[in-house]
Scaffold this motif. Sequence first.
Motif, PDB file in Angstrom:
ATOM      1  N   GLY A 163       0.955  -1.291  -0.011  1.00  0.00           N
ATOM      2  CA  GLY A 163       0.064  -0.123   0.010  1.00  0.00           C
ATOM      3  C   GLY A 163       0.925   1.146   0.105  1.00  0.00           C
ATOM      4  N   PHE A 164       1.998   1.309   0.931  1.00  0.00           N
ATOM      5  CA  PHE A 164       2.722   2.312   0.632  1.00  0.00           C
ATOM      6  C   PHE A 164       3.439   2.647  -0.582  1.00  0.00           C
ATOM      7  N   LEU A 165       4.144   1.719  -0.956  1.00  0.00           N
ATOM      8  CA  LEU A 165       4.690   1.806  -2.552  1.00  0.00           C
ATOM      9  C   LEU A 165       3.709   2.155  -3.717  1.00  0.00           C
ATOM     10  N   ARG A 166       2.542   1.540  -3.434  1.00  0.00           N
ATOM     11  CA  ARG A 166       1.337   1.721  -4.425  1.00  0.00           C
ATOM     12  C   ARG A 166       1.388   3.442  -4.406  1.00  0.00           C
ATOM     13  N   HIS A 167       1.001   3.697  -3.034  1.00  0.00           N
ATOM     14  CA  HIS A 167       0.819   5.132  -2.837  1.00  0.00           C
ATOM     15  C   HIS A 167       1.952   6.226  -3.576  1.00  0.00           C
ATOM     16  N   LYS A 168       3.126   5.756  -3.076  1.00  0.00           N
ATOM     17  CA  LYS A 168       4.206   6.516  -3.727  1.00  0.00           C
ATOM     18  C   LYS A 168       4.208   6.405  -5.208  1.00  0.00           C
ATOM     19  N   VAL A 169       3.803   5.532  -6.138  1.00  0.00           N
ATOM     20  CA  VAL A 169       3.915   5.414  -7.526  1.00  0.00           C
ATOM     21  C   VAL A 169       2.513   6.368  -7.841  1.00  0.00           C
ATOM     22  N   ARG A 170       1.432   6.140  -7.010  1.00  0.00           N
ATOM     23  CA  ARG A 170       0.302   7.352  -7.531  1.00  0.00           C
ATOM     24  C   ARG A 170       0.620   8.583  -7.265  1.00  0.00           C
ATOM     25  N   VAL A 171       1.274   8.989  -6.121  1.00  0.00           N
ATOM     26  CA  VAL A 171       1.842  10.466  -6.085  1.00  0.00           C
ATOM     27  C   VAL A 171       2.761  10.923  -7.193  1.00  0.00           C
ATOM     28  N   LEU A 172       3.691   9.940  -7.412  1.00  0.00           N
ATOM     29  CA  LEU A 172       4.546  10.227  -8.760  1.00  0.00           C
ATOM     30  C   LEU A 172       3.991  10.429  -9.848  1.00  0.00           C
ATOM     31  N   LEU A 173       2.750   9.672 -10.325  1.00  0.00           N
ATOM     32  CA  LEU A 173       1.914   9.759 -11.660  1.00  0.00           C
ATOM     33  C   LEU A 173       1.020  11.118 -11.600  1.00  0.00           C
ATOM     34  N   ALA A 174       0.827  11.707 -10.399  1.00  0.00           N
ATOM     35  CA  ALA A 174      -0.269  12.551 -10.250  1.00  0.00           C
ATOM     36  C   ALA A 174       0.210  13.844 -10.844  1.00  0.00           C
ATOM     37  N   GLY A 175       1.396  14.253 -11.080  1.00  0.00           N
ATOM     38  CA  GLY A 175       1.643  15.514 -11.726  1.00  0.00           C
ATOM     39  C   GLY A 175       1.143  15.547 -13.093  1.00  0.00           C
ATOM     40  N   ARG A 176       1.599  14.387 -13.838  1.00  0.00           N
ATOM     41  CA  ARG A 176       1.316  14.074 -15.285  1.00  0.00           C
ATOM     42  C   ARG A 176      -0.301  13.923 -15.372  1.00  0.00           C
ATOM     43  N   VAL A 177      -0.979  13.258 -14.473  1.00  0.00           N
ATOM     44  CA  VAL A 177      -2.414  13.283 -14.811  1.00  0.00           C
ATOM     45  C   VAL A 177      -2.894  14.642 -14.400  1.00  0.00           C
ATOM     46  N   ALA A 178      -2.518  15.386 -13.344  1.00  0.00           N
ATOM     47  CA  ALA A 178      -3.306  16.839 -13.598  1.00  0.00           C
ATOM     48  C   ALA A 178      -2.962  17.714 -14.628  1.00  0.00           C
ATOM     49  N   GLU A 179      -1.914  17.409 -15.169  1.00  0.00           N
ATOM     50  CA  GLU A 179      -1.499  18.231 -16.528  1.00  0.00           C
ATOM     51  C   GLU A 179      -2.674  17.670 -17.580  1.00  0.00           C
ATOM     52  N   HIS A 180      -2.822  16.283 -17.588  1.00  0.00           N
ATOM     53  CA  HIS A 180      -3.646  15.722 -18.567  1.00  0.00           C
ATOM     54  C   HIS A 180      -5.150  16.232 -18.321  1.00  0.00           C
ATOM     55  N   ILE A 181      -5.572  16.308 -17.068  1.00  0.00           N
ATOM     56  CA  ILE A 181      -6.921  16.732 -16.787  1.00  0.00           C
ATOM     57  C   ILE A 181      -7.052  18.182 -17.029  1.00  0.00           C
ATOM     58  N   ALA A 182      -6.136  18.824 -16.547  1.00  0.00           N
ATOM     59  CA  ALA A 182      -6.329  20.314 -16.634  1.00  0.00           C
ATOM     60  C   ALA A 182      -6.145  21.078 -17.987  1.00  0.00           C
ATOM     61  N   LEU A 183      -5.025  20.539 -18.504  1.00  0.00           N
ATOM     62  CA  LEU A 183      -4.666  21.219 -19.786  1.00  0.00           C
ATOM     63  C   LEU A 183      -4.908  20.560 -21.009  1.00  0.00           C
ATOM     64  N   GLY A 184      -5.274  19.250 -21.126  1.00  0.00           N
ATOM     65  CA  GLY A 184      -5.211  18.432 -22.192  1.00  0.00           C
ATOM     66  C   GLY A 184      -3.979  17.786 -22.941  1.00  0.00           C
ATOM     67  N   LEU A 185      -4.135  16.872 -23.466  1.00  0.00           N
ATOM     68  CA  LEU A 185      -2.814  16.181 -24.392  1.00  0.00           C
ATOM     69  C   LEU A 185      -1.897  17.153 -24.932  1.00  0.00           C
ATOM     70  N   GLN A 186      -2.643  18.217 -25.885  1.00  0.00           N
ATOM     71  CA  GLN A 186      -1.823  19.020 -26.698  1.00  0.00           C
ATOM     72  C   GLN A 186      -0.989  20.168 -25.728  1.00  0.00           C
ATOM     73  N   GLU A 187      -1.317  20.268 -24.591  1.00  0.00           N
ATOM     74  CA  GLU A 187      -0.570  21.343 -23.751  1.00  0.00           C
ATOM     75  C   GLU A 187       0.148  20.709 -22.731  1.00  0.00           C
ATOM     76  N   MET A 188      -0.117  19.296 -22.835  1.00  0.00           N
ATOM     77  CA  MET A 188       1.064  18.721 -21.491  1.00  0.00           C
ATOM     78  C   MET A 188       2.541  18.971 -21.815  1.00  0.00           C
ATOM     79  N   SER A 189       3.120  19.340 -20.654  1.00  0.00           N
ATOM     80  CA  SER A 189       4.514  19.526 -20.667  1.00  0.00           C
ATOM     81  C   SER A 189       5.052  18.195 -21.177  1.00  0.00           C
TER      82      SER A 189
END
Length: 196
Positions: free
Chosen positions: A56-82
Motif C-alpha cells: 500500500g505504501f509503495l503503491r501510494h508513492k507510485v500514484r503520487v509520482l504519476l499525479a503530476g502528469r495526470v493533473a496536466e492531462h486533466i487540466a490542460l489536455g494532451l496538446q498542452e501537456m509538458s
Amino acid sequence: SKVAIHEAGHALISLIDSDGRNIPHYAGVKPSSAALGMVSPSYAYVAENLTGSTYGFLRHKVRVLLAGRVAEHIALGLQEMSVDSARYDLRMASGLAFRLVALNGFSPVAEDESTMGSNLYVRDRSGASEAERWRVEQAARVFLKRQYDAVMEMMNADRALLDAIAQRLMVDEVIGQDELVELARQHGVEVTGVQF
C-alpha cells in the motif's frame, strides 16, 4: 501555470490516496537546480512507514509520482501537456513498479485478489533471461497503467480541490501544511494525519 497544476496534482493525491494521512509538508513552485517545483511528503507519514515498506505504501508513492502528469492531462489536455516535467517522476514510478512486480512478487493487478499467486517467481535483473525481462516490463507497464487510471479517477472526483491548490500556488510560490489542510477541509476532504 503548468508547474502549479503539476505540483497541485502531487499534493492532491498525497492527501486523498492516503485517506488524509499524508499531508504534504509543503508544496512549491519555486524553481531549483533539480526541479521547477516540489511537493514534500508529510514527515509524520514517512516516519510511520519507515519500519518496513508495504504494498500500500509503495503503491501510494507510485500514484503520487504519476499525479503530476495526470493533473496536466486533466487540466490542460494532451496538446498542452509538458514534455519534460514528468520525466523524473515517471522514472521513479517505473523503478517502483519493477520492484513490486519483479522483486516482491506482486501481480500487476494485485487489487484483484484472485491474481495474488500469479507472480511469485522472482529474479533480479542480472539473473533474468531476455524473456523474463520482457515479461516483467510488460507487467510493470500494466501496473503503471492501472495506477494512472486510478489517479485519474480520484483526481476527477476532487477536481475542485486540484484547481484550488493550483490557484493558490499561482499566488504563493510555497504553501505549507496549514494551508493545504484548510483547502482540503473547504472542499470536503477529511484530513487525519499529524501535521509537522
